[in-house]
Motif scaffolding. Structure first.
Motif, PDB file in Angstrom:
ATOM      1  N   GLN A  96      23.149  18.845 -35.427  1.00 52.34           N
ATOM      2  CA  GLN A  96      24.258  17.989 -35.833  1.00 52.34           C
ATOM      3  C   GLN A  96      24.380  16.778 -34.911  1.00 52.34           C
ATOM      4  OE1 GLN A  96      25.533  19.381 -38.608  1.00 52.34           O
ATOM      5  NE2 GLN A  96      24.436  21.270 -38.200  1.00 52.34           N
ATOM      6  N   GLY A  97      23.511  16.672 -33.931  1.00 56.33           N
ATOM      7  CA  GLY A  97      23.613  15.647 -32.903  1.00 56.33           C
ATOM      8  C   GLY A  97      23.460  14.224 -33.397  1.00 56.33           C
ATOM      9  N   ASP A  98      22.967  14.056 -34.603  1.00 55.57           N
ATOM     10  CA  ASP A  98      22.820  12.714 -35.173  1.00 55.57           C
ATOM     11  C   ASP A  98      23.993  12.350 -36.079  1.00 55.57           C
ATOM     12  OD1 ASP A  98      22.119  14.629 -37.105  1.00 55.57           O
ATOM     13  OD2 ASP A  98      20.581  13.355 -38.005  1.00 55.57           O
ATOM     14  N   GLU A  99      25.033  13.187 -36.079  1.00 57.82           N
ATOM     15  CA  GLU A  99      26.162  12.989 -36.990  1.00 57.82           C
ATOM     16  C   GLU A  99      27.444  12.681 -36.215  1.00 57.82           C
ATOM     17  OE1 GLU A  99      26.378  16.105 -39.988  1.00 57.82           O
ATOM     18  OE2 GLU A  99      24.234  16.467 -39.722  1.00 57.82           O
ATOM     19  N   ALA A 100      28.351  11.963 -36.893  1.00 55.23           N
ATOM     20  CA  ALA A 100      29.615  11.537 -36.278  1.00 55.23           C
ATOM     21  C   ALA A 100      30.436  12.714 -35.765  1.00 55.23           C
ATOM     22  CB  ALA A 100      30.433  10.710 -37.273  1.00 55.23           C
ATOM     23  N   LYS A 101      30.386  13.833 -36.448  1.00 49.67           N
ATOM     24  CA  LYS A 101      31.192  14.994 -36.032  1.00 49.67           C
ATOM     25  C   LYS A 101      30.872  15.442 -34.608  1.00 49.67           C
ATOM     26  CE  LYS A 101      29.015  17.370 -39.296  1.00 49.67           C
ATOM     27  NZ  LYS A 101      28.954  17.446 -40.521  1.00 49.67           N
ATOM     28  N   TRP A 102      29.642  15.245 -34.165  1.00 56.93           N
ATOM     29  CA  TRP A 102      29.249  15.592 -32.807  1.00 56.93           C
ATOM     30  C   TRP A 102      29.369  14.373 -31.891  1.00 56.93           C
ATOM     31  CZ3 TRP A 102      25.283  14.125 -29.450  1.00 56.93           C
ATOM     32  CH2 TRP A 102      25.100  14.946 -28.336  1.00 56.93           C
ATOM     33  N   GLN A 103      28.859  13.236 -32.344  1.00 59.63           N
ATOM     34  CA  GLN A 103      28.830  12.031 -31.519  1.00 59.63           C
ATOM     35  C   GLN A 103      30.226  11.539 -31.148  1.00 59.63           C
ATOM     36  OE1 GLN A 103      26.487   9.350 -33.907  1.00 59.63           O
ATOM     37  NE2 GLN A 103      24.562  10.310 -33.307  1.00 59.63           N
ATOM     38  N   GLU A 104      31.175  11.646 -32.067  1.00 62.87           N
ATOM     39  CA  GLU A 104      32.522  11.114 -31.830  1.00 62.87           C
ATOM     40  C   GLU A 104      33.464  12.135 -31.210  1.00 62.87           C
ATOM     41  OE1 GLU A 104      33.937   9.111 -35.341  1.00 62.87           O
ATOM     42  OE2 GLU A 104      32.053   7.995 -35.520  1.00 62.87           O
ATOM     43  N   THR A 105      32.909  13.265 -30.813  1.00 64.17           N
ATOM     44  CA  THR A 105      33.718  14.257 -30.102  1.00 64.17           C
ATOM     45  C   THR A 105      33.061  14.585 -28.767  1.00 64.17           C
ATOM     46  OG1 THR A 105      32.627  16.072 -31.320  1.00 64.17           O
ATOM     47  CG2 THR A 105      34.726  15.235 -32.190  1.00 64.17           C
TER      48      THR A 105
END
Length: 189
Positions: free
Chosen positions: A129-138
Motif C-alpha cells: 500500500q506504500g504507493d497509495e495516499a492512505k499510507w503516504q498521507e498518514t
C-alpha cells in the motif's frame, strides 16, 4: 523536482477529494476516537513492530516481488502468502473487530513502515500500500494525521463507504511505525 511536483499534485487532489466527502467531520471524529483507541492497542503496535523487524531491509524490488506474488494469489486456488497473513493473530483480531462493529467497519488492514500488509480483516487486492495516499498521507505525515478517502458505493452491498486511515505510533518513541485503514460504512455513523 518532477517527483516533488507529482507528489504535490497527488496530495492536492487527495485533499480536494477528501474535503468533498460530506461525512468528513464524522469520519475525523471516528478516527480520533474509536479508531485511535484500536490503533494504539498493543495487539496492533506489537504486530507492526515485529513485521518492521523483518521488512526493514527490503528494497523496492523485494517489495514489488511480494506484491506481484500476492496479486497472483488473489484469484488462485492455492493462496499460501494470503493465508499466512489472514491466519495471523492480528488478522484474527481485526476480523473480530469488524464483526463486532455492527456493520460500521467494512474492512480493516494494518501496514508496516514499508506499506506492506501486516494484518487484515479481509483480503486486499494488493500487498503493498506504500504507493497509495492512505499510507503516504498518514505514515509519512506524522502522529495525528488522518486521511479520508472518497465516498464510494459498494457494488455488493449498495452501501456508501469511505476509507479512514491513520498512522500507527510507537508509544515508547512517539514515532510512526505503520498505518491502518478502516473501511467505514458512512450510513452507520
Amino acid at each position: 523536482m518532477k517527483f516533488l511536483v507529482s507528489t504535490f499534485l497527488t496530495f492536492a487532489l487527495s485533499v480536494s477529494a477528501a474535503q468533498s466527502n460530506e461525512f468528513r467531520d464524522e469520519l475525523v471524529a471516528l478516527a480520533n476516537g474509536q479508531i485511535a483507541e484500536i490503533v494504539s492497542s498493543s495487539v496492533v503496535v506489537d504486530a507492526v513492530k515485529a513485521q518492521n523487524g523483518v521488512t526493514a531491509d527490503y528494497d523496492q524490488s523485494k517489495i514489488d516481488e511480494l506484491d506481484t506474488a500476492w496479486r497472483s494469489e488473489t484469484d488462485a486456488a492455492d493462496q499460501p502468502m494470503i493465508d499466512a497473513v489472514l491466519d495471523n493473530s492480528l488478522s484474527m483480531h481485526l476480523a473480530e473487530l469488524q464483526d463486532g462493529s455492527d456493520g460500521l467497519f467494512t474492512e480493516i488492514f494494518v501496514m508496516d513502515a514499508k506499506g506492506l500488509n501486516v494484518g487484515q480483516s479481509d483480503v486486499t487486492s494488493d500487498y503493498w500500500q506504500g504507493d497509495e495516499a492512505k499510507w503516504q498521507e498518514t505514515y509519512l505525515v506524522g502522529k495525528g494525521a488522518v486521511h479520508i478517502g472518497d465516498l464510494e458505493e459498494d457494488d455488493s452491498t449498495q452501501q456508501l463507504q469511505s476509507q479512514v486511515s491513520v498512522p500507527v505510533t510507537d508509544p515508547a518513541t512517539g514515532k510512526n511505525i505503520g498505518a491502518v485503514t478502516f473501511g467505514v460504512n458512512v450510513e452507520g455513523l
